[in-house]
Design a protein around this motif. Structure first.
Motif, short mmCIF file in Angstrom:
data_model
loop_
_atom_site.label_atom_id
_atom_site.label_comp_id
_atom_site.label_asym_id
_atom_site.label_seq_id
_atom_site.Cartn_x
_atom_site.Cartn_y
_atom_site.Cartn_z
N PHE A 81 -15.62 24.45 77.75
CA PHE A 81 -15.02 25.34 76.74
C PHE A 81 -14.00 24.49 76.05
N LYS A 84 -14.40 22.46 72.97
CA LYS A 84 -14.42 23.06 71.89
C LYS A 84 -13.18 23.16 71.12
N LEU A 90 -14.88 24.87 68.15
CA LEU A 90 -14.75 26.29 68.23
C LEU A 90 -14.91 27.05 67.03
N ASP A 93 -17.88 29.35 66.76
CA ASP A 93 -18.03 30.33 67.62
C ASP A 93 -17.11 31.55 66.91
#
Length: 265
Positions: A81, A84, A90, A93
Motif C-alpha cells: 500500500f 500507492k 492511490l 482507489d
C-alpha cells in the motif's frame, strides 16, 4: 457489504496465486530469523542444561508456536500500500465506494496470509520432525484462549502499520519508520528472546505496549503459562490498544487524505 467482501476475496485470492514465487520469498524471510533464534537458544540450553529455567525443549516449543503466531498477526501493508501514496496511484482507489486500506488492502493481506499458511504447514511439520518438540503443556483451552488474543494482535498491528503507512502523505517514504516499528516488535513481542528472559525493565515496559499480543501472550496462553487474571489483563490491554490504534489511524488517514495530491495519476 458481504457481496463486496466476497468479490474482493475472489479477486485478491486469484491475484495471490499469480505471485507464488514472491509469496515463497516472503515466507522464507519470515522463517529465517525465528529458526536461527531457535537453533541458537537450544544450543545454549543444551550446553548449559537450561537458561534461567528455560530448557532446550522450552525454547523449541516456544519458537515452533511463534512461527504460527507470527504468521497470523503480521501484515504486509508496507509492501502493498505505501507505494500507492508515493506514486499517486492511490487516487484511483479513493474514488471507489470502499475504504482503500480497511477493505481492499485488508482482504489482500488476509488472502496472502491464508496462502502463506498453506505453505507454512508442511514446512512446520518438517521442522517438528527435526527438532522434536514436546507439546505436553499445550491444551485445547489454551489454544481457545489464544484465538481472541491473536485476532486482537492482528487488528492492532494492522491499524498501527496503517497509521505508519499514512504518514507517507507527509513524508512520501515510510520504510525506515516501519523498520523502526519492526525493531520494537522484535524487542517487545518476544521474538528475539522470550520476554521472561529479558531485563525486568523491558518486561515492565512490554506489559503496557501492544506488541506482546503479536506473539508472546498467545504463546504463553497456548502453553498454559498464564493465570486467568493474566489472560483477562492481556485481553483488556489489547482492547485498549485496539481503540487507541483505530482512533490514531482514523485521525492520520483523514488528515493525510485531505493533503494528498497526485500529478498525472
Amino acid at each position: 457489504m458481504f457481496l463486496i467482501f466476497k468479490r474482493l476475496w475472489q479477486v485478491n485470492w486469484a491475484e495471490q496465486w499469480q505471485y507464488r514465487a514472491n509469496l515463497i520469498m516472503y515466507l522464507l524471510y519470515w522463517l529465517v530469523s525465528p529458526i536461527i533464534y531457535l537453533a541458537v537458544w537450544t544450543s545454549i540450553a543444551n550446553s548449559k542444561g537450561d537458561v534461567n529455567g528455560f530448557t532446550a525443549n522450552d525454547f523449541v516449543t516456544y519458537y515452533m508456536i511463534l512461527l504460527i503466531c507470527d504468521q497470523l498477526t503480521s501484515n504486509i501493508i508496507i509492501h502493498i500500500f505505501a507505494y500507492k501514496i508515493q506514486d499517486g496511484s492511490l487516487s484511483g482507489d479513493l474514488v471507489k465506494p470502499i475504504h482503500p486500506l480497511l477493505n481492499n488492502t485488508l482482504v489482500n493481506d488476509i488472502a496472502f496470509k491464508t496462502l502463506n499458511m498453506m505453505w507454512l504447514i508442511p514446512i512446520w511439520l518438517v521442522l517438528a520432525l527435526i527438532f522434536k518438540p514436546d507439546f505436553a503443556s499445550v491444551t485445547l483451552n489454551g489454544i481457545l484462549f489464544a484465538i481472541p488474543a491473536l485476532v486482537l494482535g492482528y487488528a492492532v498491528n494492522f491499524l498501527l502499520s496503517g497509521t505508519i503507512v499514512s504518514l507517507a502523505f507527509w513524508t512520501t517514504r515510510v520504510f525506515s519508520i516501519h523498520e523502526f516499528y519492526y525493531a520494537l516488535i522484535l524487542l517487545f513481542a518476544g521474538q528475539f528472546v522470550p520476554l521472561k528472559l529479558m531485563p525486568e525493565l523491558i518486561q515492565t515496559i512490554a506489559r503496557f505496549l501492544p506488541f506482546q499480543l503479536l506473539m508472546y501472550l498467545p504463546i504463553q496462553m497456548i502453553q498454559g503459562n498464564l493465570t486467568m487474571d493474566e489472560i483477562l489483563q492481556g485481553y483488556a490491554t489489547g482492547a485498549v490498544w485496539f481503540i487507541a490504534a483505530m482512533a490514531l489511524f482514523q485521525l492520520t488517514w483523514r488528515r493525510g487524505v485531505k493533503r494528498f495530491s497526485a500529478v498525472g495519476a
